[in-house]
Design a protein around this motif. Structure first.
Motif, mmCIF file in Angstrom:
data_model
loop_
_atom_site.group_PDB
_atom_site.id
_atom_site.type_symbol
_atom_site.label_atom_id
_atom_site.label_comp_id
_atom_site.label_asym_id
_atom_site.label_seq_id
_atom_site.Cartn_x
_atom_site.Cartn_y
_atom_site.Cartn_z
ATOM 1 N N ASP A 101 -5.615 2.963 -18.556
ATOM 2 C CA ASP A 101 -5.147 4.209 -17.932
ATOM 3 C C ASP A 101 -3.648 4.196 -17.644
ATOM 4 N N GLY A 102 -2.951 3.149 -18.088
ATOM 5 C CA GLY A 102 -1.512 3.045 -17.851
ATOM 6 C C GLY A 102 -1.165 2.227 -16.627
ATOM 7 N N GLY A 103 -2.182 1.811 -15.884
ATOM 8 C CA GLY A 103 -1.955 0.977 -14.708
ATOM 9 C C GLY A 103 -1.709 -0.467 -15.092
ATOM 10 N N TRP A 104 -1.576 -1.278 -14.077
ATOM 11 C CA TRP A 104 -1.317 -2.697 -14.272
ATOM 12 C C TRP A 104 -2.133 -3.453 -13.249
ATOM 13 N N GLU A 105 -2.803 -4.510 -13.651
ATOM 14 C CA GLU A 105 -3.636 -5.294 -12.752
ATOM 15 C C GLU A 105 -3.033 -6.682 -12.580
ATOM 16 N N LEU A 106 -2.930 -7.104 -11.322
ATOM 17 C CA LEU A 106 -2.412 -8.420 -10.984
ATOM 18 C C LEU A 106 -3.501 -9.182 -10.252
ATOM 19 N N THR A 107 -3.851 -10.361 -10.748
ATOM 20 C CA THR A 107 -4.834 -11.227 -10.119
ATOM 21 C C THR A 107 -4.130 -12.503 -9.704
ATOM 22 N N LEU A 108 -4.337 -12.921 -8.433
ATOM 23 C CA LEU A 108 -3.701 -14.129 -7.959
ATOM 24 C C LEU A 108 -4.538 -14.763 -6.870
ATOM 25 N N PRO A 109 -4.374 -16.075 -6.683
ATOM 26 C CA PRO A 109 -5.102 -16.744 -5.608
ATOM 27 C C PRO A 109 -4.721 -16.122 -4.269
ATOM 28 N N TYR A 110 -5.689 -16.049 -3.370
ATOM 29 C CA TYR A 110 -5.453 -15.399 -2.085
ATOM 30 C C TYR A 110 -5.973 -16.258 -0.946
ATOM 31 N N SER A 111 -5.173 -16.403 0.068
ATOM 32 C CA SER A 111 -5.619 -16.944 1.350
ATOM 33 C C SER A 111 -5.009 -16.018 2.397
ATOM 34 N N ALA A 112 -5.713 -15.783 3.465
ATOM 35 C CA ALA A 112 -5.261 -14.824 4.475
ATOM 36 C C ALA A 112 -3.762 -14.991 4.718
ATOM 37 N N SER A 113 -3.012 -13.964 4.455
ATOM 38 C CA SER A 113 -1.565 -14.064 4.513
ATOM 39 C C SER A 113 -0.941 -12.742 4.935
ATOM 40 N N PRO A 114 -0.276 -12.708 6.081
ATOM 41 C CA PRO A 114 0.427 -11.488 6.484
ATOM 42 C C PRO A 114 1.493 -11.073 5.464
ATOM 43 N N GLU A 115 2.108 -12.053 4.804
ATOM 44 C CA GLU A 115 3.140 -11.732 3.816
ATOM 45 C C GLU A 115 2.541 -10.965 2.634
ATOM 46 N N LEU A 116 1.345 -11.383 2.189
ATOM 47 C CA LEU A 116 0.702 -10.677 1.089
ATOM 48 C C LEU A 116 0.352 -9.252 1.506
ATOM 49 N N GLU A 117 -0.168 -9.080 2.720
ATOM 50 C CA GLU A 117 -0.487 -7.734 3.208
ATOM 51 C C GLU A 117 0.760 -6.860 3.223
ATOM 52 N N MET A 118 1.858 -7.385 3.723
ATOM 53 C CA MET A 118 3.088 -6.598 3.779
ATOM 54 C C MET A 118 3.586 -6.258 2.379
ATOM 55 N N ASP A 119 3.449 -7.187 1.449
ATOM 56 C CA ASP A 119 3.874 -6.911 0.080
ATOM 57 C C ASP A 119 3.021 -5.805 -0.524
ATOM 58 N N ILE A 120 1.728 -5.838 -0.269
ATOM 59 C CA ILE A 120 0.834 -4.784 -0.761
ATOM 60 C C ILE A 120 1.198 -3.451 -0.112
#
Length: 94
Positions: free
Chosen positions: A13-32
C-alpha cells in the motif's frame, strides 16, 4: 538504522514496516509518538495499547477550550504575563 537487529520492508500500500527488538522503553515510545498519525504500532499488544492510551490522552488535551487550555489561550491573547505548564497549571511561568 535505529537498531542493529531491525528489519524493514516496503508494503504493497506504499507504507513501510519496521520490525525491531523491543523492551519497555520510554525512548521508543517517544520516538513512535513523534511521528503522530504517520505510524501504527502493530505489536506487541502492550506497546500498541500504551501508545493508544497516550495518544488518547493527548487528543483529550486538545478537545476543547476549558480548564488549563482556556487559561493558556487567554494568556496567549495577552490576558496574562506568561504561560503555565500544561502539566502543572500552578507552576510559575518560565
Amino acid at each position: 538504522v535505529w537498531h542493529p537487529k531491525q528489519q524493514a520492508r516496503d508494503l504493497p500500500d506504499g507504507g513501510w514496516e519496521l520490525t525491531l527488538p523491543y523492551s519497555a522503553s520510554p525512548e521508543l515510545e517517544m520516538d513512535i509518538l513523534r511521528h503522530g498519525e504517520q505510524v501504527e504500532v502493530l505489536a506487541p499488544p502492550e506497546l500498541r495499547e500504551r501508545i493508544a492510551q497516550r495518544l488518547a490522552k493527548a487528543a483529550r488535551a486538545y478537545g476543547g477550550t476549558t480548564g488549563r487550555r482556556k487559561r493558556a489561550a487567554s494568556k496567549a491573547a495577552g490576558g496574562g504575563k506568561g504561560a503555565k505548564s500544561a502539566k502543572d497549571p500552578a507552576a510559575p511561568a518560565t
